[in-house]
Enzyme design. Structure first.
Site, PDB file in Angstrom:
ATOM      1  N   ALA A 127      -5.711  20.526   4.203  1.00 34.59           N
ATOM      2  CA  ALA A 127      -6.894  19.330   3.731  1.00 34.59           C
ATOM      3  C   ALA A 127      -5.880  17.989   3.886  1.00 34.59           C
ATOM      4  CB  ALA A 127      -7.327  19.748   2.448  1.00 34.59           C
ATOM      5  N   ASP A 128      -6.641  16.918   4.105  1.00 31.60           N
ATOM      6  CA  ASP A 128      -5.831  15.776   4.050  1.00 31.60           C
ATOM      7  C   ASP A 128      -6.402  15.004   2.704  1.00 31.60           C
ATOM      8  OD1 ASP A 128      -4.376  14.703   6.764  1.00 31.60           O
ATOM      9  OD2 ASP A 128      -5.883  16.074   7.215  1.00 31.60           O
TER      10      ASP A 128
END
Length: 411
Positions: free
Chosen positions: A279-280
């Site tokens: 995930a960013d």
């Protein structure tokens, strides 16, 4: 891993050295890019020579440290001319602007934003440049060390959780998993996030095999036997980077195209039981920004009843943004989508073609009409409804009876 994404020589507090691996040249060429200034950090992040939310935060923070040490020890350097070093308040003003500039290199990645906010707080409380340098050095070292320790925790948390779920479901055989982009040693300080879970699952599988072979444990139990990494167009982080890491670790794996996920699930000789993605940015309700193609993977997993997990440290969680609708999604240069960049090989025998210096030659090949319009988002948003669990260093978070994540304890 034989390759480190970030080489940080911290042996001399007053004179650190930072190099980052140019991941655009992998898997055939190993080349490190020195980082001396914030401009260098911006460049390698923006160009995706370094990528992965944790690694971006680390490199960004290190670029601030190297610039601060450069202007302190070499006040006549080009970058020092940006500052009024005789006045600390003026220096802080310029540094704050430089930090804002650095953030614009990858606005979607919350880790970078969080790190720069912390650096701004350190800057605000520092009495002079020397004090700021010392505090910043301590912060960066702690950031790197904590990232590695947390990756190990996430790996073990995720592996144990999946095995427990499969055992409760009565599954006792070999299984496979899916992953997208690159979330391993090359995207972090080491071990990885989603790929870290896969590494822990493989360690568990090897341990169970050893026990069975020695006659110590003949009971059938679930064990991971295969990984299907997605190629991850258009930058091919899955084929260039994740495949490299899996091959190096000797984890059984088969690379698949992004468009073949559903058919691979339907026809796989080994049942696919889970997908692990990085995930960013994860917002308050669990909506997740990650590499383009993640949403597609989540939708397909939902269709086939496959568990879909997001793996990220709690520093990736945005405790301000309520839903994914408010996440800024970076769009890449359309021209990047019209070409494929790679190392030139001999089509007859697969050997690398070298230049006069003995280095592999890289090149670009056009794959689309130059006149065609292109939409090239770097990320997509996966709604929390499609996510079965969020794996962090604090444990695995699942949804309540109302189908909502409760992530408040991580804020």
């Amino acid at each position: 891993m034989s390759l480190e994404a970030i080489v940080f020589d911290r042996s001399e507090l007053e004179n650190v050295s930072v190099k980052v691996l140019d991941q655009l040249l992998l898997p055939y060429t190993t080349k490190y890019v020195p980082i001396h200034t914030i401009d260098d950090g911006y460049s390698v992040i923006k160009s995706m020579q370094v990528r992965g939310a944790p690694a971006i935060a680390i490199v960004g923070s290190l670029s601030v440290l190297t610039e601060v040490q450069l202007i302190k020890h070499n006040p006549t350097s080009d970058v020092a001319t940006l500052y009024s070093l005789v006045n600390w308040e003026s220096t802080k003003t310029v540094l704050n602007k430089r930090l804002d500039f650095l953030l614009s290199s990858r606005p979607t990645a919350v880790n970078l934003s969080n790190s720069l906010v912390e650096i701004k707080n350190i800057l605000k409380s520092s009495s002079d440049l020397k004090a700021f340098d010392g505090s910043l050095y301590n912060y960066v070292c702690e950031l790197i060390d904590e990232d590695l320790a947390n990756n190990m925790k996430m790996g073990d948390n995720g592996a144990k959780y999946l095995i427990d779920v499969l055992q409760k479901d009565g599954f006792k055989d070999e299984f496979a998993v899916l992953t997208i982009c690159n979330t391993g040693s090359l995207a972090t300080s080491g071990y990885g996030t989603a790929l870290g879970v896969i590494r822990s699952l493989w360690k568990d599988s090897l341990a169970k095999t050893d026990k069975a072979d020695s006659g110590l444990d003949n009971e059938k139990c679930p064990r991971m036997g295969h990984v299907f990494p997605l190629e991850t167009r258009p930058y091919n982080q899955g084929s260039r980077l994740t495949a490299y890491e899996l091959v190096y670790d000797k984890i059984p794996s088969t690379l698949i195209t992004d468009s073949s996920i559903a058919y691979r699930i339907r026809t796989s000789p080994i049942p696919i039981k889970a997908a692990f993605v990085g995930a960013d940015r994860i917002v308050r309700n669990g909506d997740t920004a990650n590499k383009i193609g993640t949403l597609q993977l989540a939708v397909i997993c939902k269709q086939f009843g496959i568990k879909f997990f997001v793996v990220a440290p709690k520093t990736t969680i945005d405790n301000v943004t309520e839903t994914g609708d408010d996440i800024i999604v970076e769009e890449r240069n359309p021209e990047e989508f019209k070409v494929v960049t790679g190392t030139v090989i001999n089509p007859e025998n697969g050997s690398l073609i070298l230049n006069e210096s003995g280095e592999p030659i890289t090149g670009k090949v056009g794959i689309a009409p130059l006149e065609i319009n292109v939409w090239n988002p770097a990320f997509d948003i996966t709604p929390h409804e499609l996510i079965d669990g969020i794996i962090t260093e604090e444990g695995v978070f699942t949804k309540n009876s109302s189908g909502e994540f409760q992530l408040e304890s991580l804020f």
